[in-house]
Design a protein around this motif. Structure first.
Motif, PDB file in Angstrom:
ATOM      1  N   GLN A 111       0.807  -1.222   0.000  1.00 21.62           N
ATOM      2  CA  GLN A 111       0.000   0.000   0.000  1.00 21.62           C
ATOM      3  C   GLN A 111       0.844   1.278   0.000  1.00 21.62           C
ATOM      4  N   VAL A 112       2.160   1.136  -0.005  1.00 17.50           N
ATOM      5  CA  VAL A 112       3.023   2.314  -0.052  1.00 17.50           C
ATOM      6  C   VAL A 112       2.910   2.964  -1.441  1.00 17.50           C
ATOM      7  N   PRO A 113       2.639   4.272  -1.511  1.00 17.08           N
ATOM      8  CA  PRO A 113       2.552   4.946  -2.813  1.00 17.08           C
ATOM      9  C   PRO A 113       3.874   4.818  -3.576  1.00 17.08           C
ATOM     10  N   THR A 114       3.792   4.376  -4.822  1.00 14.33           N
ATOM     11  CA  THR A 114       4.990   4.099  -5.612  1.00 14.33           C
ATOM     12  C   THR A 114       4.774   4.492  -7.062  1.00 14.33           C
ATOM     13  N   LEU A 115       5.811   5.057  -7.679  1.00 15.67           N
ATOM     14  CA  LEU A 115       5.774   5.360  -9.105  1.00 15.67           C
ATOM     15  C   LEU A 115       6.403   4.218  -9.887  1.00 15.67           C
ATOM     16  N   GLU A 116       6.034   4.103 -11.140  1.00 18.72           N
ATOM     17  CA  GLU A 116       6.545   3.025 -11.986  1.00 18.72           C
ATOM     18  C   GLU A 116       8.063   3.106 -12.097  1.00 18.72           C
ATOM     19  N   ALA A 117       8.721   1.973 -11.945  1.00 16.40           N
ATOM     20  CA  ALA A 117      10.186   1.925 -12.009  1.00 16.40           C
ATOM     21  C   ALA A 117      10.690   2.437 -13.352  1.00 16.40           C
ATOM     22  N   GLY A 118      11.642   3.363 -13.296  1.00 10.44           N
ATOM     23  CA  GLY A 118      12.231   3.922 -14.507  1.00 10.44           C
ATOM     24  C   GLY A 118      11.462   5.076 -15.110  1.00 10.44           C
ATOM     25  N   SER A 119      10.332   5.442 -14.495  1.00 12.02           N
ATOM     26  CA  SER A 119       9.534   6.544 -15.048  1.00 12.02           C
ATOM     27  C   SER A 119      10.135   7.909 -14.742  1.00 12.02           C
ATOM     28  N   ILE A 120      11.010   7.966 -13.734  1.00 15.06           N
ATOM     29  CA  ILE A 120      11.642   9.218 -13.319  1.00 15.06           C
ATOM     30  C   ILE A 120      13.153   9.094 -13.492  1.00 15.06           C
ATOM     31  N   LYS A 121      13.776  10.105 -14.086  1.00 11.20           N
ATOM     32  CA  LYS A 121      15.226  10.061 -14.304  1.00 11.20           C
ATOM     33  C   LYS A 121      16.008  10.877 -13.282  1.00 11.20           C
ATOM     34  N   ALA A 122      15.376  11.879 -12.665  1.00 10.98           N
ATOM     35  CA  ALA A 122      16.079  12.727 -11.701  1.00 10.98           C
ATOM     36  C   ALA A 122      15.074  13.394 -10.783  1.00 10.98           C
ATOM     37  N   VAL A 123      15.553  13.780  -9.606  1.00 15.24           N
ATOM     38  CA  VAL A 123      14.737  14.532  -8.646  1.00 15.24           C
ATOM     39  C   VAL A 123      15.417  15.875  -8.409  1.00 15.24           C
ATOM     40  N   LEU A 124      14.651  16.950  -8.484  1.00 19.35           N
ATOM     41  CA  LEU A 124      15.150  18.305  -8.257  1.00 19.35           C
ATOM     42  C   LEU A 124      14.781  18.753  -6.852  1.00 19.35           C
ATOM     43  N   TYR A 125      15.682  19.493  -6.218  1.00 20.76           N
ATOM     44  CA  TYR A 125      15.469  19.970  -4.852  1.00 20.76           C
ATOM     45  C   TYR A 125      15.840  21.450  -4.754  1.00 20.76           C
ATOM     46  N   GLY A 126      15.159  22.188  -3.893  1.00 22.60           N
ATOM     47  CA  GLY A 126      15.548  23.573  -3.635  1.00 22.60           C
ATOM     48  C   GLY A 126      14.545  24.268  -2.737  1.00 22.60           C
ATOM     49  N   PRO A 127      14.931  25.394  -2.116  1.00 16.31           N
ATOM     50  CA  PRO A 127      13.991  26.176  -1.312  1.00 16.31           C
ATOM     51  C   PRO A 127      12.989  26.875  -2.227  1.00 16.31           C
ATOM     52  N   LEU A 128      11.719  26.788  -1.892  1.00 21.66           N
ATOM     53  CA  LEU A 128      10.664  27.272  -2.776  1.00 21.66           C
ATOM     54  C   LEU A 128      10.830  28.752  -3.140  1.00 21.66           C
ATOM     55  N   ASP A 129      11.331  29.549  -2.232  1.00 16.87           N
ATOM     56  CA  ASP A 129      11.434  30.987  -2.492  1.00 16.87           C
ATOM     57  C   ASP A 129      12.623  31.363  -3.380  1.00 16.87           C
ATOM     58  N   LYS A 130      13.452  30.370  -3.750  1.00 18.26           N
ATOM     59  CA  LYS A 130      14.634  30.687  -4.551  1.00 18.26           C
ATOM     60  C   LYS A 130      14.856  29.765  -5.742  1.00 18.26           C
ATOM     61  N   VAL A 131      14.016  28.743  -5.915  1.00 23.95           N
ATOM     62  CA  VAL A 131      14.280  27.752  -6.964  1.00 23.95           C
ATOM     63  C   VAL A 131      14.175  28.347  -8.359  1.00 23.95           C
ATOM     64  N   SER A 132      14.860  27.681  -9.299  1.00 24.40           N
ATOM     65  CA  SER A 132      14.822  28.107 -10.699  1.00 24.40           C
ATOM     66  C   SER A 132      14.003  27.149 -11.553  1.00 24.40           C
ATOM     67  N   PHE A 133      13.247  26.238 -10.921  1.00 25.98           N
ATOM     68  CA  PHE A 133      12.413  25.292 -11.660  1.00 25.98           C
ATOM     69  C   PHE A 133      10.996  25.301 -11.101  1.00 25.98           C
ATOM     70  N   ILE A 134      10.057  24.819 -11.916  1.00 21.81           N
ATOM     71  CA  ILE A 134       8.676  24.673 -11.462  1.00 21.81           C
ATOM     72  C   ILE A 134       8.547  23.313 -10.764  1.00 21.81           C
ATOM     73  N   PRO A 135       8.254  23.287  -9.498  1.00 24.24           N
ATOM     74  CA  PRO A 135       8.184  22.003  -8.772  1.00 24.24           C
ATOM     75  C   PRO A 135       6.882  21.266  -9.046  1.00 24.24           C
ATOM     76  N   ASP A 136       6.873  20.010  -8.682  1.00 23.99           N
ATOM     77  CA  ASP A 136       5.654  19.208  -8.727  1.00 23.99           C
ATOM     78  C   ASP A 136       4.993  19.147  -7.355  1.00 23.99           C
ATOM     79  N   VAL A 137       5.828  19.117  -6.322  1.00 24.86           N
ATOM     80  CA  VAL A 137       5.350  18.989  -4.942  1.00 24.86           C
ATOM     81  C   VAL A 137       6.135  19.940  -4.055  1.00 24.86           C
ATOM     82  N   VAL A 138       5.476  20.485  -3.066  1.00 26.63           N
ATOM     83  CA  VAL A 138       6.121  21.349  -2.077  1.00 26.63           C
ATOM     84  C   VAL A 138       6.020  20.663  -0.712  1.00 26.63           C
TER      85      VAL A 138
END
Length: 227
Positions: A111-138
Motif C-alpha cells: 500500500q506504499v505509494p509508488t511510481l513506476e520503475a524507470g519513469s523518473i530520471k532525476a529529482v530536483l530539490y531547492g527552497p521554494l522561495d529561490k528555486v529556478s524550476f517549477i516544482p511538482d510537490v512542495v
C-alpha cells in the motif's frame, strides 16, 4: 505558472505561517524529459530525506540521479529504479522488527505509494522561495499547528476534509512526495525512523506534501485567514 510566482509564493507561505525553514520544492523529471539547465548535480551521495533537509537548511538547489540516492527504497518509490524483492515483499521491515508477521509487513508495503520503475530520471530539490524550476510537490516540515493552518487554508474555498494516509515508514519519499504527485491532494505524515534520524525531523515536527497546483489557492486563503 512562472518561476517568479513560485518564488513569491514560497516567500509568502514562509512569512504568513512563520515557518522555521522555507518550504522545499521537489521536481520529478520524467524519463522522457530533460533536466533543466543551470542546476548542479549534488556532489555527495545522500538519502532523499537528507537532500530535503539540505535544501531547507542550506537553501541550496540541486538535482540527484538514481546513483546519488543512498536510500534505494526511497529511490524505488519515486520511480528511479526497481524496488528490491526484499523491500517489496516486506522482508526488510519484518527483519527490523517493525512488524509482527511477514504478512503484516507485506500488506503495508503493497500500500506504499509508488511510481513506476524507470519513469523518473532525476529529482530536483531547492527552497521554494529561490528555486529556478517549477516544482511538482512542495514539502513543509514544521509543527502540527502549522500543518493545521495549512489544512484550514486548503479547505477555505471549497471545504471538505483532509485525509491522511501513512504507516510510519518512507514518510519523506512515499508520503510526502509520491502521494500528492499521484493524486493531486495534500498529504500529511508523522515521519519515520529514517527521516527523524537522517534528516533531522524533530520530535515536534511533521511533514506536509502539497501538489504545486494547490499552492496558489492555499496561499490566497492564508492571506485572508492569517495575514
Amino acid at each position: 505558472m512562472k518561476i517568479e510566482e513560485i518564488n513569491q509564493m514560497g516567500k509568502e507561505l514562509k512569512d504568513l505561517l512563520k515557518l522555521k525553514n522555507p518550504p522545499v520544492a521537489i521536481g520529478l523529471v520524467p524519463g522522457t524529459h530533460e533536466i533543466p539547465e543551470g542546476i548542479n548535480k549534488i556532489e555527495e551521495k545522500m538519502r532523499h530525506c537528507q537532500m530535503v533537509d539540505k535544501a531547507r537548511k542550506e537553501a541550496s538547489e540541486f538535482y540527484a540521479l538514481v546513483d546519488d540516492q543512498q536510500c534505494k527504497g526511497g529511490a524505488a518509490v519515486m520511480g528511479l529504479q526497481e524496488m528490491t524483492p526484499k523491500l517489496a515483499n516486506g522482508d526488510v521491515y519484518y527483519n527490523l522488527n517493525r512488524y509482527k508477521t511477514i504478512n503484516s509487513a507485506r500488506r503495508t508495503m503493497q500500500q506504499v505509494p509508488t511510481l513506476e520503475a524507470g519513469s523518473i530520471k532525476a529529482v530536483l530539490y531547492g527552497p521554494l522561495d529561490k528555486v529556478s524550476f517549477i516544482p511538482d510537490v512542495v514539502l513543509v516540515i514544521d509543527t502540527p499547528k502549522k500543518a493545521m493552518q495549512l489544512s484550514q487554508a486548503l479547505l477555505h474555498r471549497f471545504g471538505g476534509r483532509v485525509n491522511a494516509s501513512f504507516a510510519g515508514i518512507q514518510s519523506m519519499c512515499a508520503d510526502g512526495v509520491v502521494q500528492p504527485y499521484k493524486d493531486g491532494h495534500i498529504s500529511a505524515s508523522l515521519g519515520c525512523g529514517g527521516s527523524r534520524k537522517y534528516a533531522n525531523v524533530a520530535e515536534d515536527e511533521m511533514i506536509i506534501g502539497i501538489p504545486v497546483e494547490r499552492l496558489h489557492d492555499m496561499i490566497e486563503a492564508a492571506h485572508e485567514m492569517f495575514g
